[in-house]
Enzyme design. Sequence first.
Site, PDB file in Angstrom:
ATOM      1  N   PRO A 140     -24.581   9.081 -53.895  1.00 29.82           N
ATOM      2  CA  PRO A 140     -23.255   8.633 -54.318  1.00 29.82           C
ATOM      3  C   PRO A 140     -23.261   7.704 -55.523  1.00 29.82           C
ATOM      4  O   PRO A 140     -24.127   6.837 -55.648  1.00 29.82           O
ATOM      5  CB  PRO A 140     -22.710   7.898 -53.087  1.00 29.82           C
ATOM      6  CG  PRO A 140     -23.917   7.537 -52.296  1.00 29.82           C
ATOM      7  CD  PRO A 140     -24.914   8.630 -52.536  1.00 29.82           C
ATOM      8  N   ASN A 141     -22.293   7.918 -56.378  1.00 30.72           N
ATOM      9  CA  ASN A 141     -22.000   7.094 -57.564  1.00 30.72           C
ATOM     10  C   ASN A 141     -22.991   7.270 -58.713  1.00 30.72           C
ATOM     11  O   ASN A 141     -22.808   6.694 -59.785  1.00 30.72           O
ATOM     12  CB  ASN A 141     -21.880   5.607 -57.190  1.00 30.72           C
ATOM     13  CG  ASN A 141     -20.786   5.375 -56.173  1.00 30.72           C
ATOM     14  OD1 ASN A 141     -19.667   5.825 -56.384  1.00 30.72           O
ATOM     15  ND2 ASN A 141     -21.085   4.711 -55.074  1.00 30.72           N
ATOM     16  N   ARG A 159     -21.481   2.935 -65.247  1.00 30.37           N
ATOM     17  CA  ARG A 159     -21.476   2.130 -64.034  1.00 30.37           C
ATOM     18  C   ARG A 159     -22.449   0.957 -64.184  1.00 30.37           C
ATOM     19  O   ARG A 159     -23.658   1.177 -64.306  1.00 30.37           O
ATOM     20  CB  ARG A 159     -21.927   3.026 -62.890  1.00 30.37           C
ATOM     21  CG  ARG A 159     -22.160   2.326 -61.608  1.00 30.37           C
ATOM     22  CD  ARG A 159     -22.912   3.224 -60.633  1.00 30.37           C
ATOM     23  NE  ARG A 159     -23.043   2.548 -59.365  1.00 30.37           N
ATOM     24  CZ  ARG A 159     -23.959   2.815 -58.463  1.00 30.37           C
ATOM     25  NH1 ARG A 159     -24.830   3.774 -58.677  1.00 30.37           N
ATOM     26  NH2 ARG A 159     -24.029   2.126 -57.349  1.00 30.37           N
ATOM     27  N   TYR A 202     -27.953  -0.638 -64.272  1.00 30.76           N
ATOM     28  CA  TYR A 202     -28.474   0.724 -64.210  1.00 30.76           C
ATOM     29  C   TYR A 202     -28.817   1.347 -65.564  1.00 30.76           C
ATOM     30  O   TYR A 202     -29.328   2.453 -65.617  1.00 30.76           O
ATOM     31  CB  TYR A 202     -27.478   1.618 -63.455  1.00 30.76           C
ATOM     32  CG  TYR A 202     -27.259   1.175 -62.016  1.00 30.76           C
ATOM     33  CD1 TYR A 202     -28.315   1.171 -61.106  1.00 30.76           C
ATOM     34  CD2 TYR A 202     -26.014   0.730 -61.572  1.00 30.76           C
ATOM     35  CE1 TYR A 202     -28.136   0.760 -59.792  1.00 30.76           C
ATOM     36  CE2 TYR A 202     -25.818   0.320 -60.259  1.00 30.76           C
ATOM     37  CZ  TYR A 202     -26.881   0.331 -59.377  1.00 30.76           C
ATOM     38  OH  TYR A 202     -26.715  -0.078 -58.083  1.00 30.76           O
ATOM     39  N   ASN A 239     -32.924   9.801 -55.047  1.00 34.13           N
ATOM     40  CA  ASN A 239     -32.244   8.526 -55.222  1.00 34.13           C
ATOM     41  C   ASN A 239     -31.001   8.632 -54.359  1.00 34.13           C
ATOM     42  O   ASN A 239     -30.014   9.262 -54.745  1.00 34.13           O
ATOM     43  CB  ASN A 239     -31.871   8.270 -56.684  1.00 34.13           C
ATOM     44  CG  ASN A 239     -31.243   6.890 -56.859  1.00 34.13           C
ATOM     45  OD1 ASN A 239     -30.892   6.237 -55.878  1.00 34.13           O
ATOM     46  ND2 ASN A 239     -31.099   6.454 -58.097  1.00 34.13           N
ATOM     47  N   ALA A 241     -26.442   4.233 -52.180  1.00 37.74           N
ATOM     48  CA  ALA A 241     -26.183   3.314 -51.070  1.00 37.74           C
ATOM     49  C   ALA A 241     -26.479   3.931 -49.699  1.00 37.74           C
ATOM     50  O   ALA A 241     -26.649   3.198 -48.713  1.00 37.74           O
ATOM     51  CB  ALA A 241     -24.742   2.814 -51.133  1.00 37.74           C
ATOM     52  N   HIS A 274     -29.424   2.582 -47.640  1.00 42.78           N
ATOM     53  CA  HIS A 274     -29.358   1.390 -46.802  1.00 42.78           C
ATOM     54  C   HIS A 274     -28.623   1.631 -45.481  1.00 42.78           C
ATOM     55  O   HIS A 274     -28.601   0.754 -44.621  1.00 42.78           O
ATOM     56  CB  HIS A 274     -28.663   0.260 -47.574  1.00 42.78           C
ATOM     57  CG  HIS A 274     -29.118   0.167 -49.000  1.00 42.78           C
ATOM     58  ND1 HIS A 274     -30.437  -0.076 -49.329  1.00 42.78           N
ATOM     59  CD2 HIS A 274     -28.462   0.323 -50.184  1.00 42.78           C
ATOM     60  CE1 HIS A 274     -30.554  -0.075 -50.666  1.00 42.78           C
ATOM     61  NE2 HIS A 274     -29.376   0.161 -51.197  1.00 42.78           N
ATOM     62  N   ASP A 314     -33.495  10.943 -40.600  1.00 43.72           N
ATOM     63  CA  ASP A 314     -33.946  11.996 -39.685  1.00 43.72           C
ATOM     64  C   ASP A 314     -34.171  13.305 -40.431  1.00 43.72           C
ATOM     65  O   ASP A 314     -35.103  14.054 -40.122  1.00 43.72           O
ATOM     66  CB  ASP A 314     -32.907  12.218 -38.573  1.00 43.72           C
ATOM     67  CG  ASP A 314     -32.956  11.111 -37.531  1.00 43.72           C
ATOM     68  OD1 ASP A 314     -33.876  10.265 -37.585  1.00 43.72           O
ATOM     69  OD2 ASP A 314     -32.073  11.090 -36.651  1.00 43.72           O
ATOM     70  N   GLU A 332     -39.043   8.297 -52.609  1.00 42.77           N
ATOM     71  CA  GLU A 332     -37.803   7.512 -52.706  1.00 42.77           C
ATOM     72  C   GLU A 332     -37.760   6.824 -54.066  1.00 42.77           C
ATOM     73  O   GLU A 332     -38.747   6.224 -54.494  1.00 42.77           O
ATOM     74  CB  GLU A 332     -37.766   6.457 -51.596  1.00 42.77           C
ATOM     75  CG  GLU A 332     -36.544   5.558 -51.663  1.00 42.77           C
ATOM     76  CD  GLU A 332     -36.540   4.487 -50.572  1.00 42.77           C
ATOM     77  OE1 GLU A 332     -37.330   4.578 -49.594  1.00 42.77           O
ATOM     78  OE2 GLU A 332     -35.739   3.534 -50.705  1.00 42.77           O
ATOM     79  N   HIS A 365     -35.387   4.445 -56.964  1.00 42.52           N
ATOM     80  CA  HIS A 365     -34.219   3.649 -57.363  1.00 42.52           C
ATOM     81  C   HIS A 365     -34.406   3.201 -58.805  1.00 42.52           C
ATOM     82  O   HIS A 365     -35.511   2.814 -59.201  1.00 42.52           O
ATOM     83  CB  HIS A 365     -34.053   2.421 -56.467  1.00 42.52           C
ATOM     84  CG  HIS A 365     -33.921   2.779 -55.031  1.00 42.52           C
ATOM     85  ND1 HIS A 365     -32.756   3.298 -54.509  1.00 42.52           N
ATOM     86  CD2 HIS A 365     -34.810   2.762 -54.011  1.00 42.52           C
ATOM     87  CE1 HIS A 365     -32.939   3.566 -53.233  1.00 42.52           C
ATOM     88  NE2 HIS A 365     -34.183   3.258 -52.897  1.00 42.52           N
ATOM     89  N   LEU A 366     -33.301   3.221 -59.543  1.00 39.11           N
ATOM     90  CA  LEU A 366     -33.353   2.726 -60.918  1.00 39.11           C
ATOM     91  C   LEU A 366     -33.610   1.223 -60.936  1.00 39.11           C
ATOM     92  O   LEU A 366     -34.391   0.710 -61.740  1.00 39.11           O
ATOM     93  CB  LEU A 366     -32.017   3.018 -61.617  1.00 39.11           C
ATOM     94  CG  LEU A 366     -31.709   4.502 -61.811  1.00 39.11           C
ATOM     95  CD1 LEU A 366     -30.292   4.822 -61.383  1.00 39.11           C
ATOM     96  CD2 LEU A 366     -31.922   4.885 -63.245  1.00 39.11           C
ATOM     97  N   SER A 367     -32.908   0.519 -60.061  1.00 39.93           N
ATOM     98  CA  SER A 367     -33.022  -0.943 -60.029  1.00 39.93           C
ATOM     99  C   SER A 367     -34.077  -1.373 -59.010  1.00 39.93           C
ATOM    100  O   SER A 367     -34.472  -0.584 -58.142  1.00 39.93           O
ATOM    101  CB  SER A 367     -31.664  -1.550 -59.661  1.00 39.93           C
ATOM    102  OG  SER A 367     -31.282  -1.143 -58.358  1.00 39.93           O
ATOM    103  N   ARG A 384     -32.261  -7.732 -55.440  1.00 38.58           N
ATOM    104  CA  ARG A 384     -30.793  -7.709 -55.454  1.00 38.58           C
ATOM    105  C   ARG A 384     -30.216  -8.213 -54.119  1.00 38.58           C
ATOM    106  O   ARG A 384     -30.890  -8.932 -53.409  1.00 38.58           O
ATOM    107  CB  ARG A 384     -30.322  -6.290 -55.804  1.00 38.58           C
ATOM    108  CG  ARG A 384     -30.832  -5.836 -57.179  1.00 38.58           C
ATOM    109  CD  ARG A 384     -30.307  -4.476 -57.549  1.00 38.58           C
ATOM    110  NE  ARG A 384     -28.846  -4.480 -57.642  1.00 38.58           N
ATOM    111  CZ  ARG A 384     -28.095  -3.371 -57.625  1.00 38.58           C
ATOM    112  NH1 ARG A 384     -28.670  -2.190 -57.532  1.00 38.58           N
ATOM    113  NH2 ARG A 384     -26.785  -3.463 -57.708  1.00 38.58           N
TER     114      ARG A 384
HETATM  115  C1  DQA Z   1     -29.712   2.545 -56.408  1.00 39.65           C
HETATM  116  C2  DQA Z   1     -29.756   1.224 -55.639  1.00 39.65           C
HETATM  117  C3  DQA Z   1     -28.772   1.255 -54.482  1.00 39.65           C
HETATM  118  O1  DQA Z   1     -28.796   0.012 -53.807  1.00 39.65           O
HETATM  119  C4  DQA Z   1     -27.358   1.484 -54.988  1.00 39.65           C
HETATM  120  O2  DQA Z   1     -26.454   1.574 -53.923  1.00 39.65           O
HETATM  121  C5  DQA Z   1     -27.257   2.649 -55.895  1.00 39.65           C
HETATM  122  C6  DQA Z   1     -28.310   2.882 -56.881  1.00 39.65           C
HETATM  123  C7  DQA Z   1     -30.615   2.499 -57.672  1.00 39.65           C
HETATM  124  O3  DQA Z   1     -30.900   3.550 -58.204  1.00 39.65           O
HETATM  125  O4  DQA Z   1     -30.978   1.410 -58.124  1.00 39.65           O
HETATM  126  O5  DQA Z   1     -26.270   3.380 -55.885  1.00 39.65           O
HETATM  127  O6  DQA Z   1     -30.198   3.585 -55.576  1.00 39.65           O
END
Ligand code: DQA
Length: 145
Positions: free
Chosen positions: A12-13, A20, A25, A76, A79, A82, A89, A100, A102-104, A109
């Site tokens: 998502p997002n 964003r 990011y 990726n 959210a 979390h 599963d 797994e 993540h950009l950040s 954080r």
């Molecule tokens: C994210 C980190 C997540 O906490 C956040 O909800 C995202 C982006 C990242 O790529 O840093 O949507 O997965």
Amino acid sequence: MKEKTYAVLNGPNLNLLGVREPHIYGSQTLEDIEESCLSWSEKRGIRLLWMQSNSEGALLDFFHKHRLLLSGAVINAGAYTHSSYALRDCIAAMPFPVVELHLSNTAAREEFRHVSRIAPVVRGRIEGFGGAGYLLALEALERIL
Ligand code: DQA
């Protein structure tokens, strides 16, 4: 010999990358990152499936549909990382390694981002390197397979 297929899943997002919270990011769009991953895979003769969805179910359905096709995957999960026991599963049920991504750097954080529901079932985690992390994650798959 069967052509190797990897998948990159975006949750998502992530379709809003570039606009964003660019201070977190970066300014690259998801399309920019997709292009660099496709050129990475083309050079290596690897087939790459790319997807983004804001829906948890669509991510699960994608994994289920490609369960027997994929050699590895990068996710990726945004959210859902979390919060989603369903995704946890699902990844545990896959017969291939999942990285797994993540950009950040989520550890630096907010506290809710310090927990990853999928961390126990992935092969490894890459975070904090912005868009370059996608290539590092694909490279990691390539090294272990
Ligand atoms: C994210 C980190 C997540 O906490 C956040 O909800 C995202 C982006 C990242 O790529 O840093 O949507 O997965």
